[in-house]
Design a protein around this motif. Structure first.
Motif, PDB file in Angstrom:
ATOM      1  N   ASN A   1       0.700  -1.123   0.055  1.00  0.00           N
ATOM      2  CA  ASN A   1      -0.053   0.089   0.103  1.00  0.00           C
ATOM      3  C   ASN A   1       0.832   1.313  -0.013  1.00  0.00           C
ATOM      4  O   ASN A   1       0.476   2.449  -0.558  1.00  0.00           O
ATOM      5  CB  ASN A   1      -0.904  -0.014   1.176  1.00  0.00           C
ATOM      6  N   LEU A   2       1.765   1.169   0.631  1.00  0.00           N
ATOM      7  CA  LEU A   2       2.745   2.416   0.644  1.00  0.00           C
ATOM      8  C   LEU A   2       3.809   2.437  -0.211  1.00  0.00           C
ATOM      9  O   LEU A   2       4.575   3.588  -0.491  1.00  0.00           O
ATOM     10  CB  LEU A   2       3.492   2.379   2.176  1.00  0.00           C
ATOM     11  N   GLY A   3       3.949   1.395  -0.919  1.00  0.00           N
ATOM     12  CA  GLY A   3       4.752   1.340  -2.248  1.00  0.00           C
ATOM     13  C   GLY A   3       6.342   1.384  -1.695  1.00  0.00           C
ATOM     14  O   GLY A   3       7.116   1.885  -2.429  1.00  0.00           O
ATOM     15  N   ILE A   4       6.548   0.733  -0.829  1.00  0.00           N
ATOM     16  CA  ILE A   4       7.948   0.416  -0.370  1.00  0.00           C
ATOM     17  C   ILE A   4       8.057  -0.807  -0.456  1.00  0.00           C
ATOM     18  O   ILE A   4       7.408  -1.854  -0.264  1.00  0.00           O
ATOM     19  CB  ILE A   4       8.304   1.126   1.197  1.00  0.00           C
ATOM     20  N   GLN A   5       9.709  -1.155  -0.218  1.00  0.00           N
ATOM     21  CA  GLN A   5      10.060  -2.581  -0.500  1.00  0.00           C
ATOM     22  C   GLN A   5      10.090  -2.926   0.996  1.00  0.00           C
ATOM     23  O   GLN A   5      10.837  -2.365   1.754  1.00  0.00           O
ATOM     24  CB  GLN A   5      11.855  -2.291  -0.884  1.00  0.00           C
ATOM     25  N   PRO A   6       9.622  -4.302   1.005  1.00  0.00           N
ATOM     26  CA  PRO A   6       9.608  -4.771   2.468  1.00  0.00           C
ATOM     27  C   PRO A   6      11.311  -5.241   2.673  1.00  0.00           C
ATOM     28  O   PRO A   6      11.897  -5.598   2.005  1.00  0.00           O
ATOM     29  CB  PRO A   6       8.931  -6.192   2.259  1.00  0.00           C
ATOM     30  N   ARG A   7      11.439  -5.524   4.024  1.00  0.00           N
ATOM     31  CA  ARG A   7      12.520  -5.931   4.525  1.00  0.00           C
ATOM     32  C   ARG A   7      12.525  -7.613   4.459  1.00  0.00           C
ATOM     33  O   ARG A   7      11.561  -8.123   4.352  1.00  0.00           O
ATOM     34  CB  ARG A   7      13.012  -5.484   5.987  1.00  0.00           C
ATOM     35  N   SER A   8      13.795  -7.928   4.592  1.00  0.00           N
ATOM     36  CA  SER A   8      14.014  -9.236   4.478  1.00  0.00           C
ATOM     37  C   SER A   8      13.280 -10.084   5.823  1.00  0.00           C
ATOM     38  O   SER A   8      13.071  -9.224   7.174  1.00  0.00           O
ATOM     39  CB  SER A   8      15.339  -9.937   4.664  1.00  0.00           C
ATOM     40  N   TYR A   9      13.157 -11.409   5.662  1.00  0.00           N
ATOM     41  CA  TYR A   9      12.709 -12.007   7.233  1.00  0.00           C
ATOM     42  C   TYR A   9      13.502 -11.794   8.175  1.00  0.00           C
ATOM     43  O   TYR A   9      13.400 -11.896   9.403  1.00  0.00           O
ATOM     44  CB  TYR A   9      12.188 -13.538   6.816  1.00  0.00           C
TER      45      TYR A   9
END
Ligand SMILES: Nc1ncnc2c1ncn2[C@@H]1O[C@H](COP(=O)(O)OP(=O)(O)O)[C@@H](O)[C@H]1O
Ligand SMILES: [Mg+2]
Length: 404
Positions: A339-347
């Motif tokens: 939704n925010l258009g950002i890259q998620p961090r790794s697990y």
């Protein structure tokens, strides 16, 4: 429109205030006396007396430990002022520098802060930590002063923090017969927070530990009464209500909670045109207070972490359950990132965040073993109402330019 605005202010200004001096309830206010910390201040004075009686002969390295909100920072700042003044009267120069390692998280930032306390216009970039250490030693020698550095919230110094402490504690040892002019006071919640320091630094600091004990209920009462006396007008709060507030604070032991509750209750009483604080004001105030330690933690949190925390809160709200599993949280996080258009961090990064949140008392994590699937982490938020928590986080994100 203008008229309305002006009238608004006039109205407010005409209202009698319940405060004598509102800023004296601020959690960063350092009162001129710290009741129930006299013993600690005397002990510190004895330890550091030599800096005045025999300048440059000895340097001290000590560690102060004790829970959050029990007057460690206030006591050390007061102590810094006391020793500087007493020294000045005897023409001895002591420079006290207070550094919050939660704010200045790396050795580099800490060193820059020290250098800048010694030379105001020092540029921020372009020096290695070793350069900075050299500059500190040179400045201290040139200005012929003794440096007393307080490293507050030492547990937050990250990565190479150990190196820094090692270098700082060793500065004086490099040359034979050198002036002993750099003393250090480390402050931390407990020794286990300091596992990132190297062994020899630890052993140096551990030789002199000053433990700040939790305040008792009675002591909390005395302190809150004193803070109420200097900040509120007479008869605005009864002793009985101060007692109620100290009982509420006793659970966490964090006086900042009590100061905030006192302030909130006063504001509520004012808004209701009351002449004094009632039990109902305290109840209302207590209802939506977020512990100060939490606000502090949030203030310095990286954006990625704040977003992950929001994902946890949203997932908890949505599920309506007390605890949720890390996989539910991860889903909530992925959706939020999208939704925010950002890259998620790794697990693995997210797992580290969870550990940080746990350490910072924002969440609890319970590990459950499941026969087939292995282990599962169950996450809960205990202290704070979720909607309040969400509201604060959204405000923080908005202040950083992110619209939710
Ligand atoms: N003995 C005391 N008398 C008056 N105020 C106190 C006392 N101890 C703590 N406070 C106040 O309580 C608040 C929290 O203290 P602080 O020094 O920040 O705690 P810590 O550093 O241990 O987390 C500060 O506003 C401080 O001025
Ligand atoms: Mg503190």
């Amino acid at each position: 429109m203008f008229f309305i605005t002006i009238d608004y202010f006039e109205d407010l200004l005409k209202k009698p205030s319940l405060f004598k001096n509102e800023s004296k309830l601020d959690i960063n206010f350092i009162p001129e006396k710290l009741i129930h910390r006299e013993k600690e201040l005397v002990l510190l004075s004895q330890l550091f007396l030599v800096l005045i009686t025999n300048p440059n002969a000895l340097s001290r390295k000590i560690l102060i430990i004790g829970k959050t909100g029990i007057g460690k920072t206030a006591a050390i700042k007061l102590f810094g002022e006391m020793i500087t003044n007493a020294a000045e009267k005897r023409s001895v120069l002591i420079k006290y520098v207070h550094i919050n390692c939660r704010k200045e998280r790396t050795s580099y930032k800490v060193l820059i802060k020290i250098v800048r306390a010694l030379n105001k216009n020092f540029p921020k970039r372009g020096y290695s930590p070793q350069d900075l250490l050299d500059i500190i030693v040179d400045s201290v020698n040139n200005q012929n002063l003794q440096l007393l550095i307080a490293l507050d919230e030492l547990g937050y110094l990250i990565n190479k923090g150990g190196d820094l402490m090692y270098s700082l504690t060793r500065i004086n040892d490099d040359s034979f017969n050198a002036r002993q002019c750099i003393s250090i006071i480390g402050i931390a919640r407990d020794i286990s927070c300091l596992s990132n320091l190297d062994v020899s630094t630890m052993s140096t600091l551990q030789r002199n530990i000053v433990k700040f004990k939790d305040y008792t209920k009675e002591q909390l009462y005395d302190i809150l009464k004193y803070r109420a006396e200097i900040s509120l007008k007479e008869n605005v709060i009864s002793n009985k209500l101060i007692k109620t507030i100290s009982d509420l604070v006793y659970h966490s032991g964090d006086i900042r909670y009590g100061l905030n509750l006192l302030w909130k209750s006063s504001k509520i009483a004012e808004s209701q045109d009351l002449k004094y604080i009632t039990m109902e004001c305290v109840r209302l105030g207590n209802h939506d207070i977020v512990p100060f330690s939490t606000l502090d933690v949030l203030k310095y949190m990286t954006l990625q972490k704040v977003i992950f925390l929001l994902a946890i809160i949203k997932a908890l709200q949505k599920s309506g359950k007390i605890q949720i599993s890390s996989s539910v949280i991860t889903n909530s996080y992925l959706i939020l990132c999208e939704n925010l258009g950002i890259q998620p961090r790794s697990y693995s990064q997210l797992w580290n965040y969870l550990q940080d949140f746990k350490r910072e008392n924002l969440i609890t994590v319970e590990i459950k073993s499941e026969a087939i699937k292995g282990r599962k982490a169950l996450v809960a938020v205990q202290e704070i109402s979720l909607s309040k928590f969400e509201e604060i986080i959204i405000n923080i994100l908005q202040s950083k330019g992110i619209k939710i």
